[in-house]
Design a protein around this motif. Structure first.
Motif, PDB file in Angstrom:
ATOM      1  N   GLN A   1      55.484  55.545 -19.219  1.00 57.83           N
ATOM      2  CA  GLN A   1      55.070  56.117 -17.928  1.00 57.83           C
ATOM      3  C   GLN A   1      55.174  57.645 -17.952  1.00 57.83           C
ATOM      4  O   GLN A   1      54.300  58.347 -17.436  1.00 57.83           O
TER       5      GLN A   1
ATOM      6  N   ASN B   1      65.255  55.498  -6.727  1.00 61.25           N
ATOM      7  CA  ASN B   1      64.081  56.244  -6.245  1.00 61.25           C
ATOM      8  C   ASN B   1      64.103  56.430  -4.734  1.00 61.25           C
ATOM      9  O   ASN B   1      63.474  57.352  -4.218  1.00 61.25           O
TER      10      ASN B   1
ATOM     11  N   GLU C   1      82.884  57.124 -12.147  1.00 63.55           N
ATOM     12  CA  GLU C   1      81.772  57.519 -13.025  1.00 63.55           C
ATOM     13  C   GLU C   1      81.861  59.010 -13.383  1.00 63.55           C
ATOM     14  O   GLU C   1      82.024  59.851 -12.505  1.00 63.55           O
TER      15      GLU C   1
ATOM     16  N   THR D   1      60.440  51.607  -7.045  1.00 64.67           N
ATOM     17  CA  THR D   1      60.815  51.713  -5.627  1.00 64.67           C
ATOM     18  C   THR D   1      62.188  51.076  -5.393  1.00 64.67           C
ATOM     19  O   THR D   1      62.446  50.474  -4.356  1.00 64.67           O
TER      20      THR D   1
ATOM     21  N   TYR E   1      71.903  64.649  -5.591  1.00 64.96           N
ATOM     22  CA  TYR E   1      70.513  64.390  -6.006  1.00 64.96           C
ATOM     23  C   TYR E   1      69.547  65.395  -5.383  1.00 64.96           C
ATOM     24  O   TYR E   1      68.520  65.722  -5.979  1.00 64.96           O
TER      25      TYR E   1
ATOM     26  N   VAL F   1      54.069  53.914  -7.309  1.00 62.52           N
ATOM     27  CA  VAL F   1      53.581  52.809  -8.136  1.00 62.52           C
ATOM     28  C   VAL F   1      54.697  51.800  -8.372  1.00 62.52           C
ATOM     29  O   VAL F   1      55.848  52.156  -8.631  1.00 62.52           O
TER      30      VAL F   1
END
Ligand SMILES: NC(=O)c1ccc[n+]([C@@H]2O[C@H](COP(=O)([O-])OP(=O)(O)OC[C@H]3O[C@@H](n4cnc5c(N)ncnc54)[C@H](O)[C@@H]3O)[C@@H](O)[C@H]2O)c1
Length: 332
Positions: A77, A12, A236, A8, A285, A30
């Motif tokens: 995960q 995310n 970047e 989180t 994104y 989670v």
């Protein structure tokens, strides 16, 4: 499509906003840290909150998962979710090393669940524009890429080898690496020479690095990585391509064709926002997540998928080995 989130933190939240933009159902999250998870749940209206993956997977009713946790958790995960038949988009670097990355890819092959690696620059407008112009550059001979933070660097788990695997090269260099590999048409890396070290802060991962990658199409890439650097030759994923007929550059995005005047991006033709307002906009994104969903719906193998993630991990692993031994490392 019901989507869940592992982690989180910073990225995310970006992916959760993208999920809202894509009209997905944000159903579960989670994180072992309750406070941050509760805040995330509140911000994105996610009622199902879990302290560990096992409990989340046991409750089911999830179609897709975004894994944006510290790097050491990417592989376990992702594999757990794939084994439960859940499609996964995992953040870069795909894993701590190639061995872990290959296990993730095998799990996706075995289960048939989609595995995408979030090498976001493949979805960027400028990157895609430059890729569309490659014919004008002739054969690409050499490239230069930048993955450098100036006057800043991450803290916490990013700076600990046991949680991150590597430092600035694994975190930032990989953006430049994946961008150039995408532009070159995903060639195979055949050898890597690297020099890395820690000069600006006191931690056990690299904050400074260069790598030279030889590709199987004859091109050679030079990539710089860094945190806390006094200077960067570009933001970047900034990339320069030197071809037999011209030069192409990302950020600023432009072409210089041999014996012709400099050619500029024509905003009216491209339909792009140019010059861009933000270097890493939310829309980048959103486009990435939309593509992930499309791959799931059409049962299409994503690019960037497991194989692209593995190729990057091979270069990063070889770079750390080369930096340690002082010799170029061949990649099989
Ligand atoms: N593509 C990009 O532009 C981009 C940008 C930033 C980060 N990243 C990548 O995303 C990943 C996460 O980076 P970040 O900046 O969001 O880091 P972060 O530290 O902000 O977030 C990591 C999150 O994982 C949580 N976490 C830790 N252990 C956990 C566990 N056992 N189960 C569930 N959650 C757990 C943390 O509490 C935190 O919420 C990294 O791999 C990083 O390289 C990619």
């Amino acid at each position: 499509m019901k989507i869940a989130f592992a982690g989180t933190g910073y990225i995310n939240k970006v992916h959760a906003r993208s999920a809202q933009v894509c009209g997905l159902e944000l159903v579960a999250v989670v994180n072992h840290k309750a406070e941050s998870m509760v805040a995330f749940g509140k911000e994105f209206g996610i009622a199902r909150q879990y302290k560990d993956m096992e409990s989340m997977l046991k409750d089911g009713h999830i179609d897709a998962l975004v894994v944006s946790t510290p790097n050491y958790l990417h592989s376990p995960q992702t594999i757990a979710a794939l084994n439960a038949g859940i499609h996964v988009m995992v953040e870069k670097p795909m894993a701590m090393n190639t061995t872990e990355a290959e296990k993730m890819y095998k799990a996706s092959e075995r289960t048939g669940a989609t595995l995408m690696v979030a090498h976001c620059w493949r979805f960027d407008q400028d990157v895609l524009w430059l890729k569309s112009q490659l014919e004008k550059l002739g054969k690409i001979i050499r490239t230069k890429g930048i993955g450098v933070h100036t006057h800043w660097g991450p803290s916490g788990w990013f700076t600990k080898k046991e949680y991150a695997g590597g430092g600035a090269m694994a975190d930032m260099g990989i953006h430049a690496l994946d961008t150039v590999r995408f532009l070159l048409g995903d060639p195979k890396p055949i050898s890597v020479y690297a020099k890395m070290g820690t000069y600006y802060k006191d931690f056990d991962v690299d904050d400074t690095g260069i790598i030279i990658v030889e590709w199987d199409n004859g091109a050679t890439s030079f990539i710089e990585s860094g945190w806390w650097q006094p200077h960067a030759d570009g933001p970047e994923a900034a990339t320069q391509l030197y071809g037999t007929e011209g030069f192409g550059q990302l950020f600023p995005t432009r072409l210089e064709i041999l014996n012709k005047k400099e050619e500029k991006v024509d905003i009216t033709e491209s339909g792009f926002e140019f010059p861009r307002q933000e270097h890493c906009p939310q829309s980048l994104y959103d486009t990435q997540l939309k593509y992930f969903i499309k791959c799931i719906e059409t049962n299409q193998a994503p690019n960037p998928g497991g194989l692209e993630g593995i190729a990057n991990m091979k270069v990063i692993d070889a770079a750390y080995e080369s930096s340690h031994t002082g010799k170029a490392v061949d990649i099989k």
